[in-house]
Scaffold this motif. Structure first.
Motif, PDB file in Angstrom:
ATOM      1  N   ASN A  70      -6.898   2.902   7.562  1.00 18.96           N
ATOM      2  CA  ASN A  70      -7.694   3.182   6.791  1.00 18.96           C
ATOM      3  C   ASN A  70      -8.881   2.801   6.544  1.00 18.96           C
ATOM      4  O   ASN A  70      -9.587   1.502   6.293  1.00 18.96           O
ATOM      5  N   HIS A 246       0.910  -2.927   4.703  1.00 19.42           N
ATOM      6  CA  HIS A 246       0.560  -2.079   4.555  1.00 19.42           C
ATOM      7  C   HIS A 246       2.068  -1.367   4.268  1.00 19.42           C
ATOM      8  O   HIS A 246       3.097  -1.791   4.771  1.00 19.42           O
ATOM      9  N   VAL A 248       2.847   2.865   5.316  1.00 19.48           N
ATOM     10  CA  VAL A 248       2.554   3.949   6.502  1.00 19.48           C
ATOM     11  C   VAL A 248       2.750   4.008   7.853  1.00 19.48           C
ATOM     12  O   VAL A 248       2.956   2.759   8.720  1.00 19.48           O
ATOM     13  N   SER A 262       4.273   7.564   3.444  1.00 23.94           N
ATOM     14  CA  SER A 262       5.146   6.317   3.172  1.00 23.94           C
ATOM     15  C   SER A 262       5.906   5.562   3.272  1.00 23.94           C
ATOM     16  O   SER A 262       6.484   6.826   3.990  1.00 23.94           O
ATOM     17  N   ARG A 288      -0.545   1.150  -1.854  1.00 29.57           N
ATOM     18  CA  ARG A 288      -0.225   2.445  -1.803  1.00 29.57           C
ATOM     19  C   ARG A 288      -0.998   3.409  -2.994  1.00 29.57           C
ATOM     20  O   ARG A 288      -0.812   2.034  -4.334  1.00 29.57           O
ATOM     21  N   SER A 289      -1.294   4.414  -2.818  1.00 29.28           N
ATOM     22  CA  SER A 289      -1.447   4.901  -4.431  1.00 29.28           C
ATOM     23  C   SER A 289      -0.991   5.162  -5.538  1.00 29.28           C
ATOM     24  O   SER A 289      -1.510   4.314  -6.534  1.00 29.28           O
TER      25      SER A 289
END
Length: 318
Positions: A70, A246, A248, A262, A288-289
């Protein structure tokens, strides 16, 4: 002076006696960032998520590709990282001194607005992950990368003045006096080691169980089950929190192998929360968003900086 090579960094990663302080993590990360600057591996932007990038090593390393990084969190330039790490260490000293009241200081609040805590922790750990990705066989380093994330979180918690260590406990199974369940816990933390009572050989009521994983993939159910079983077998509520780096991974979409997908299963997370038992906190260095936008997820999932600044102190003050 001989320049550090990727082979040297691989050897450092495998050295089980090498990571005892945050400074040890800093040195390895700094050496990796310097290597990136010097060797200029191919930098590839994900076509599906433009804020994620990959590095591809050269022929000597079989053109291995790193995990997705990221770019909003990964501090790529070594000079910027060195300054950020120094600020991070100073912040941890402030946190140790002021604990939960640290947010009352304007200087600290200005620092927290930058989210630099997450950036430094992310860069430290993902540098380790990228070195691990350069091994000929990824399985050679996968477990070690996870171990080092666990140690990193432990060192950070210890740096702010709390007791924090891995622990294995053996719990007698009710109604089966000759049987007991052995439980290996990633970390157990408490504000004051003296609070551990002699008559509580397993977990003191003030102690918090911390599960530390780089990703929730294939691990989420175990954490909820830990909370349920510990509470059931010890006959009281046992606080359990989870800290993830994370969720991802690199994926192939169409003709591109540089897509990002994801690994977080929101329906499973909410299902376990309702059907088993809610966790006492879930924290991501790189959330995550959907964790920010979904109301139900936002109630339970926060970033790692929030854990350090706020929740850590409310959990240990009970």
């Amino acid at each position: 002076m001989t320049q550090v090579t990727l082979v040297d960094l691989q050897a450092s990663l495998c050295d089980t006696a090498a990571f005892n302080t945050l400074e040890d993590y800093f040195r390895l990360c700094k050496a990796f960032l310097e290597l990136l600057t010097r060797t200029q591996p191919t930098r590839i932007i994900s076509p599906t998520h433009s804020n994620y990038a990959f590095f591809q090593y050269g022929e000597s390393y079989g053109y291995k590709i790193t995990r997705p990084l990221n770019t909003s969190l990964f501090i790529e330039h070594v000079d910027n990282f060195q300054v950020a790490f120094e600020r991070f260490v100073a912040f941890l000293a402030d946190l140790k001194r002021y604990q939960g009241s640290v947010v009352q200081h304007e200087r600290v609040n200005r620092y927290l607005e930058t989210s630099e805590v997450n950036k430094v922790v992310y860069t430290l750990q993902q540098s380790i992950g990228c070195i691990g990705d350069s091994f000929e066989n990824a399985n050679q380093s996968r477990k070690r990368v996870g171990q080092l994330f666990e140690i990193l979180i432990r060192l950070i918690i210890q740096e702010v003045g709390l007791e924090c260590e891995p622990r294995t406990i053996r719990i007698p199974i009710p109604d089966y006096p000759s049987y007991e369940l052995s439980y290996g816990l990633d970390l157990v933390l408490s504000l004051n080691k003296a609070l551990r009572a002699a008559e509580t050989p397993f977990l003191h009521e003030t102690e918090i169980v911390v599960s530390v994983k780089t990703t929730s993939k294939d691990r989420l159910d175990r954490i909820f089950l830990d909370k349920y079983l510990l509470t059931k077998l010890l006959g009281r509520d046992v606080p359990v929190i989870a800290i993830f780096l994370h969720d991802v991974q690199r994926a192939k979409v169409g003709n591109s192998i540089f897509s990002v997908s994801s690994t977080f299963k929101s329906n499973h997370f909410l299902g376990y929360t309702v059907a088993i038992v809610p966790l006492d906190g879930v924290y991501y260095v790189d959330p995550r968003s959907e964790m920010r936008m979904d109301e139900k997820l936002r109630e339970q999932i926060r970033d790692f900086q929030t854990f350090l600044v706020r929740d850590l102190w409310s959990l240990t003050s009970v």
